[in-house]
Structures are given as C-alpha cells and as structure tokens.
Design a protein around this motif. Structure first.
Motif, PDB file in Angstrom:
ATOM      1  N   PHE A   1       0.838  -1.203   0.000  1.00  0.00           N
ATOM      2  CA  PHE A   1       0.000   0.000   0.000  1.00  0.00           C
ATOM      3  C   PHE A   1       0.865   1.242   0.000  1.00  0.00           C
ATOM      4  O   PHE A   1       1.896   1.296   0.664  1.00  0.00           O
ATOM      5  N   GLY A   2       0.408   2.242  -0.717  1.00  0.00           N
ATOM      6  CA  GLY A   2       1.117   3.524  -0.700  1.00  0.00           C
ATOM      7  C   GLY A   2       2.360   3.527  -1.554  1.00  0.00           C
ATOM      8  O   GLY A   2       3.338   4.215  -1.242  1.00  0.00           O
ATOM      9  N   ALA A   3       2.355   2.753  -2.651  1.00  0.00           N
ATOM     10  CA  ALA A   3       3.488   2.780  -3.580  1.00  0.00           C
ATOM     11  C   ALA A   3       3.439   4.083  -4.375  1.00  0.00           C
ATOM     12  O   ALA A   3       2.383   4.688  -4.507  1.00  0.00           O
ATOM     13  N   PRO A   4       4.576   4.494  -4.921  1.00  0.00           N
ATOM     14  CA  PRO A   4       4.599   5.732  -5.698  1.00  0.00           C
ATOM     15  C   PRO A   4       3.677   5.650  -6.919  1.00  0.00           C
ATOM     16  O   PRO A   4       3.271   4.561  -7.327  1.00  0.00           O
ATOM     17  N   THR A   5       3.399   6.799  -7.506  1.00  0.00           N
ATOM     18  CA  THR A   5       2.513   6.836  -8.669  1.00  0.00           C
ATOM     19  C   THR A   5       3.207   6.235  -9.890  1.00  0.00           C
ATOM     20  O   THR A   5       4.429   6.088  -9.923  1.00  0.00           O
ATOM     21  N   ILE A   6       2.380   5.904 -10.870  1.00  0.00           N
ATOM     22  CA  ILE A   6       2.904   5.343 -12.124  1.00  0.00           C
ATOM     23  C   ILE A   6       3.922   6.305 -12.751  1.00  0.00           C
ATOM     24  O   ILE A   6       4.964   5.885 -13.256  1.00  0.00           O
ATOM     25  N   GLU A   7       3.614   7.615 -12.688  1.00  0.00           N
ATOM     26  CA  GLU A   7       4.527   8.601 -13.286  1.00  0.00           C
ATOM     27  C   GLU A   7       5.919   8.494 -12.650  1.00  0.00           C
ATOM     28  O   GLU A   7       6.930   8.399 -13.346  1.00  0.00           O
ATOM     29  N   THR A   8       5.937   8.495 -11.320  1.00  0.00           N
ATOM     30  CA  THR A   8       7.225   8.408 -10.617  1.00  0.00           C
ATOM     31  C   THR A   8       7.971   7.136 -11.029  1.00  0.00           C
ATOM     32  O   THR A   8       9.163   7.161 -11.320  1.00  0.00           O
ATOM     33  N   LEU A   9       7.224   6.026 -11.050  1.00  0.00           N
ATOM     34  CA  LEU A   9       7.866   4.754 -11.398  1.00  0.00           C
ATOM     35  C   LEU A   9       8.375   4.784 -12.835  1.00  0.00           C
ATOM     36  O   LEU A   9       9.441   4.248 -13.131  1.00  0.00           O
ATOM     37  N   LEU A  10       7.601   5.446 -13.697  1.00  0.00           N
ATOM     38  CA  LEU A  10       8.041   5.565 -15.088  1.00  0.00           C
ATOM     39  C   LEU A  10       9.370   6.308 -15.160  1.00  0.00           C
ATOM     40  O   LEU A  10      10.293   5.893 -15.869  1.00  0.00           O
ATOM     41  N   TYR A  11       9.485   7.398 -14.390  1.00  0.00           N
ATOM     42  CA  TYR A  11      10.739   8.165 -14.415  1.00  0.00           C
ATOM     43  C   TYR A  11      11.907   7.295 -13.952  1.00  0.00           C
ATOM     44  O   TYR A  11      12.978   7.296 -14.550  1.00  0.00           O
ATOM     45  N   ILE A  12      11.674   6.532 -12.889  1.00  0.00           N
ATOM     46  CA  ILE A  12      12.753   5.659 -12.399  1.00  0.00           C
ATOM     47  C   ILE A  12      13.121   4.639 -13.486  1.00  0.00           C
ATOM     48  O   ILE A  12      14.291   4.389 -13.769  1.00  0.00           O
TER      49      ILE A  12
END
Lengths: 309, 240
Positions: free
Chosen positions: A145-156
């Motif tokens: 629960f509370g994982a970063p957003t898709i956008e953030t993960l995309l940047y990583i």
C-alpha cells in the motif's frame, strides 16, 4: 576519458537515449494507459539490454534472468515501509548482483545447452526457495500500500533503461567487451591469446544482473503487490531472450526494437485474440531465427550492427 | 644451457578421467623440443595443461625460473608462454589483420604490436596479401599460419604448438615446419606436439615419446629418428 568522449560523439546513441528520456512526457500527453505501456516498454528495454550485456556478448544464453528480477522484487517487497525506496530499490540491484556473483562461479563452468538448462533450473530453484520461505512465515503474497505513482515509477524506469543502455554500450566498446566477444567467437582461442576468460565471464554475468534486480523492485511497486510465482515467472526470461533475438543484440537499438515490436504485438492482439498471440510470437521467433538471426536492428541498420559486434 | 620449461610429475585430465600419469620433461631455451606419440596418448592434454587451460591435479610446472601451475592461463600468456591451439582456431568473423592484433592484447606485447605485425608479415607474406580478408575465408593452411602468427604477436618466449600441421596438405605442412628454425633464431623456444613423426624428429633438437600419459623414451631427434623401435613398431609408417 576516451570512453565518455566516444559516447558524446556517438550520434545514434545520443538520439536513442534522448528518445528514451522523452518518454517522460507520455503520461501528460497520452494519459495513464499509455503511461503504463511506456513503463512496460522501459522495463523490457532495461531487462533486454542487461541480458545482452552478458548473453549477447558472450554467447552464453541465460534462460534464468528472471531470477535477478524476482530477487529484486522480493527485496523491495519485503523491506517495504521498512527501508525508504531510494535504499531498497538499489539494494535489490546489489542483492541480485551478489546472487549472480555467487552462482556464476559454478554455473559458468558449463557451456552450451548445459548452461542454458542450468540457468533455467537455478531460477526455478530460487523461486521455490523464496516461495517456501514466504509460506513458512505465513505470507502467501504481500500487498504494497502507498506505492509511488505510475509517473514516478516511469521516471525511475526510464533512468534504469538509460543506465542499462549506457552500460551495455560502454562494455561493448571496451577492452573488456572485446574480450567477451572473443569468448563468444571461440573461448579456447580467447584463452590462448590471453583473455582472462573466467574473470570476464563472472564480471559480465554480475553486471548483467544488477539492473534487472532494480527493475524487479520497481515492477513490484507498479503492481502494488508481490506474488512469488508471478515475479519469478520463467516466461519473463523467455520474453527477454525473444526480444533480444527479434530486435538483435549487435546494436544498442536492437533490444529496444525487439521490446517495442513484441509490446506492439501484444497491445494489438493480446486483448482481442489472446489464443493467437502466443502462436504469433512463436512464428515471429522462428522467422527471425531463420531469416534474420541478427534481428530487426541488422535489417534497419546493417553496417552499424556489424561494426558493434 | 638452461631449461625454459620443466614439467615435473604432472597429472591432469578431464574431470574424473586421468590422462597424464606423472609426466616429466624439460624443454631447452631457444631449441625445438618435440612431443610425439599416437592419437590419445596425451599430447594435447599436456599442451593444454602447460598453457593453463586445464589444471594439473599433481606435480609442478616451471617456466622461465618460476612455478606457474597455479597461475590462470592469461597470466601465463603475460609471462610469454603462448599456445597455438590445435585445429586452427581463428576468429573467423575478424579480418586477418584484426586476428593478428588479438594476439597482442597482453600487456607485454601491446605497445609493440606494430613492429611485431611487420615481422609476422615478413615470415608469412601470404598473411600480408590477405590482411583485409576475413579469417574464415582463408584456406586451412593459411588459417594455421594465421594462428601461428597470432601466437607470435604475443611476443612469446616459448610457443606451444599443438599439432600445427594436422589436416594440412603436405606442401603447406612443409612451409609450417620451415618457419620454425627462423623462430628459434629469434630466440623463441618451441614445444611442438606432432603426429608427423619423420619431419618432427628431423627438426627437433630433442624429443619425448609419450604413450598412455607417460614419457616412455626421450633422446635427441636424430637418435630417435633412427631408432627402429620408433619408426617401425610403435608409430607405424612414417614415409611421408
């Protein structure tokens, strides 16, 4: 820094890396569905580039690369909310690298089909060890629960794809990379001209595990849950190999072409005719192996592919 | 005169299968030493063990005054002990010139590659003519010259030649043999494993006869050549 100079002068590489980086705009321009597609694309690019670093250059075909991905996912999932993500994701990479280093010493003693089978078996072994550990501590799966957003993960993930591409490129142009190619062409000859084959193979195998370890962690966060059989799924290994073959591993753009091609195929057919999809993948694999063994990259950019081999 | 290589009670093999059972031999500096014996006697195994491609389970190997049998193969190359493997193993997708350059990757030879390559071309004019051709397109004899030339690119103190004339036409085999004295003149020691008994003993200063992983006879090439036990009974016909 001649290696760095070489990269700054490599227009193809720079354009390629820039286009990877430009995917940061996908969520804003096309919405969250395409953001996930972009994330998947970057994931496969990272995995396939890393696989190429070892298997593409040495000719040792690893069918167990999912094990590094899975172990990275496990590290991130089991330390979720205990360690901050900027620690746990890199830690996944480190653990994957250490695992690779440990298994490299026995595994790299065998060649050819034995190596392929051994890597596959090893990945399955680790999968069931992790599964049993999880079961014995009463965790059938973990929700994150509370994982970063898709956008953030995309940047990583874009960052990982860029790093994986750069690593593979740097290695292929170095003395070390030349040594790996010599091993692929003829290991005994390589040894007799003085290539430290054992050291090179172990180093390349370890390097090729680090990025997948981090990718696995990011993907666990994307799916917001961790399930052993899913992150250690051997189909992931097969897909990586398929992408490398279809795309071609002699050119930095090859793994990208392979990943993009298969993703496109799955976007087009997976939802509508899932029964046909796997058949199509199989057909394409056969066609490429027979008619274009160096992949899409060698068809699109023939001279360059040959150069970088 | 000193021994550049000495093999002492060496045992080696593949996995559980022992091939060498206590090998003892010495090679003189700047001489041609030959290892003769029938197929399966252990010639290639000994060559590979000396080069470090196979570990020795027992015994010791001294090269140029040092114990080398615990060193990895690339470290032995650095020391100037270079093997030219059996079967003309060249990088077939590389050009002749690039193949030669791969021979000089070791630290000692790296800086001198340009002068060495001219020497190699002097020895093998054929390689000079074909320098831009892919190695895979060369004839068997040319590939063997290339493999030998690549060995020389590493600036060897000693060359280990494993069956350099295997499968070659007699005329080409003759050329390969002809080069050896020129190499010795340059101070290179040669350890040669061969099945071509007559020519080998002709050229060898000293020779060892191996059978079932052991040395059964050794003497100067001249003496062995005229030994009826060798020419008739043991190694069969040697008219070629």
């Amino acid at each position: 820094m001649t290696a760095l100079n070489g990269i700054l002068k490599d227009r193809v590489l720079l354009i390629f890396l820039t286009s990877l980086v430009l995917t940061v705009f996908v969520p804003d321009l096309f919405g969250s569905y395409w953001a996930i597609v972009a994330l998947n694309l970057m994931m496969w690019v990272s995995l396939t580039q890393s696989w190429t670093l070892f298997s593409g250059m040495t000719g040792y075909i690893s069918l167990g690369h999912v094990v590094f991905y899975g172990i990275g996912a496990y590290v991130v999932a089991s330390t979720f909310k205990v360690l901050p993500l900027w620690v746990s994701i890199p830690l996944g990479g480190v653990v994957a690298g250490v695992l690779a280093l440990l298994v490299a010493i026995p595994v790299l003693r065998v060649r050819g089909p034995y190596f392929v089978i051994l890597t596959f078996g090893l990945a399955e072994l680790v999968k069931y060890i992790v599964l049993n550990v999880e079961t014995s501590i009463g965790k059938s799966s973990r929700l994150l629960f509370g994982a970063p957003t898709i956008e953030t993960l995309l940047y990583i993930m874009i960052g990982l794809a860029v790093i994986a591409t750069l690593m593979t490129k740097l290695v292929s142009q170095s003395r070390f990379g030349r040594g790996l190619s010599a091993i692929r062409d003829d290991e005994i000859t390589a040894e007799t001209v003085g290539v430290p084959v054992v050291k090179y193979k172990i180093t390349a195998f370890t390097l090729s595990a680090v990025i997948p370890g981090m990718v696995g962690g990011v993907i666990a966060l994307k799916s917001t849950y961790f399930e052993v059989l899913q992150v250690f799924n051997p189909v992931i290994s097969f897909t990586v190999v398929t992408m490398a073959i279809i795309g071609g591993s002699g050119d930095v753009r090859g793994p990208f072409m392979g990943a993009a091609f298969l993703l496109l195929l799955s976007e087009l057919f997976w939802a509508t005719i899932p029964q046909i999809y796997m058949i199509l993948v199989g057909l394409f694999l056969i066609v490429f192996v027979v008619f274009a063994p160096n992949g899409i990259a060698a068809i699109l950019w023939p001279a360059r592919s040959r150069d970088s081999q | 005169m000193s021994d550049i290589l000495s093999v002492h009670k060496v045992e080696s093999g593949y996995g559980e299968v022992g091939v060498l059972h206590g090998m003892d031999l010495q090679c003189r500096t700047s001489k041609v030493t030959a290892l003769v014996g029938s197929n399966g006697a252990g010639k290639s195994t000994l060559m590979r063990t000396i080069a470090g491609l196979l570990p020795n389970t027992k015994g010791s190997i001294h090269f140029d005054g040092e114990v080398i049998d615990k060193l990895p193969s690339h470290a032995r190359v650095e020391k100037g002990l270079i093997m030219v493997p059996e079967g003309r193993l060249v990088f077939s997708d590389l050009t002749v010139a690039d193949n030669l350059r791969t021979g000089s990757v070791n630290v000692r030879a790296r800086e001198h590659w340009q002068s060495t390559i001219t020497e190699v071309y002097d020895l093998f004019p054929r390689l000079y003519e074909r320098q831009r051709q892919l190695a895979g397109s060369l004839s068997g004899g040319e590939q063997q010259m290339l493999a030998l030339g690549r060995g020389l690119m590493g600036l060897p103190k000693m060359l280990l030649l494993d069956e350099p004339t295997l499968g070659l036409a007699p005329a080409i085999a003759k050329q390969i043999f002809k080069v050896m004295p020129a190499l010795v003149e340059r101070g290179i020691s040669i350890f040669l494993a061969e099945q071509d008994l007559y020519r080998t003993l002709e050229i060898a200063d000293y020779a060892f006869v191996v059978e079932n992983g052991k040395i059964i006879m050794h003497d100067t090439g001249k003496v062995l050549k005229n030994d009826p036990k060798i020419t008739n009974a043991y190694l069969g016909d040697s008219k070629s």
